[in-house]
Design a protein around this motif. Sequence first.
Motif, short mmCIF file in Angstrom:
data_model
loop_
_atom_site.label_atom_id
_atom_site.label_comp_id
_atom_site.label_asym_id
_atom_site.label_seq_id
_atom_site.Cartn_x
_atom_site.Cartn_y
_atom_site.Cartn_z
N SER A 273 0.65 0.79 4.69
CA SER A 273 1.09 0.92 3.07
C SER A 273 1.41 2.43 2.82
O SER A 273 1.79 2.68 1.71
N LYS B 209 4.65 4.28 0.82
CA LYS B 209 5.48 3.48 -0.15
C LYS B 209 5.65 3.91 -1.61
O LYS B 209 4.49 4.80 -1.87
N GLY C 198 5.24 3.80 -5.55
CA GLY C 198 4.14 2.91 -6.44
C GLY C 198 2.71 3.45 -6.46
O GLY C 198 2.43 4.42 -5.80
N ARG D 72 -0.89 3.70 -5.13
CA ARG D 72 -1.35 3.82 -3.55
C ARG D 72 -2.39 2.59 -3.58
O ARG D 72 -2.37 2.10 -2.13
N THR E 173 -2.71 -0.25 -5.16
CA THR E 173 -2.11 -1.52 -5.32
C THR E 173 -1.50 -1.87 -4.00
O THR E 173 -1.29 -3.20 -3.45
N ASN E 174 -0.65 -1.02 -3.46
CA ASN E 174 0.26 -0.99 -2.17
C ASN E 174 -0.92 -1.39 -1.27
O ASN E 174 -0.29 -2.25 -0.26
N LYS F 245 -2.04 -4.95 -1.53
CA LYS F 245 -1.06 -6.23 -1.09
C LYS F 245 -1.02 -6.04 0.52
O LYS F 245 -0.56 -7.17 1.23
N SER F 246 -0.77 -4.76 0.93
CA SER F 246 -0.56 -4.70 2.56
C SER F 246 -1.63 -5.37 3.13
O SER F 246 -1.69 -6.06 4.33
#
Length: 268
Positions: free
Chosen positions: A212, A215, A217, A219, A221-222, A225-226
């Motif tokens: 992640s 990316k 947005g 860090r 949250t990414n 989701k990853s």
Amino acid sequence: MSKNAFVVQDTIMRKSSDQQRFSRRNLLQFGAGLVGTGSVTAWLGTGALAQAVEHRSSRTKQAQAAKADPGSAHSQGALTPDQALAKLMEGNQRFVESKRLNPNQDAARLAEVASGQAPFAAILSCADSRVVPEIVFDQGIGDLFVVRVAGNIAITEDIASEEYAVGVLGTPLLVVLGHERCGAVAAALEGGELPGVIESLVFAIRPAVQASEGKSGDRLTNAIKSNVSLQVQRLQNSSVIASALQEGKLKIVGAYYDLNTGEISLVD
């Protein structure tokens, strides 16, 4: 007991304890990688095949009963994967809008499922106390087959449990449910030393954190989701789950729970 006998017994007990700790540590490390278990029978033991055959026969009878009574507990076992997902997300929408039906939570339901279960969805969820699948999806007793572990990670025991749901119970939907501000993912993101065996959780999540990086947005949250996507991939490596997917009997999705709103969204 003589002194020599005591020494021998103490030595045996120490060896046994060391072997148990070694076995658990290696199992966690093995399960944390991209692993796939050979078959559900390897986990369930030699009686699993007979149980599975018996269950398939039972499910045929359940399907016939479902046609006769669409509102019964067995009717949900006849749902297609897409229908199961729609039912699950409709329940979450009711939860978000404070219109919960609280289905299948009475004495009649207890009696209905006492002799067997046919959950329409299996959930691999974080152990976080704020994320309770039966509540946030507005479901009841016998509706969901839930496996909860910090970081919603798919290590050996969790994969085996979901194989049971898919391969034996015939559950048509499997959901990996991550959530906002997950502490386990945050720990993997921050790094540093951790007490006890918490490191085993971080070990399983770290590849998702690395994937992640960079990316746009938030860090964390990414990374969360990853991590959901990574655990979906790990579950798909199971031959039992992969077979059900190929046959169209199963859908597996990742999802993300918003702690502030209660809303669940699907993760690509």
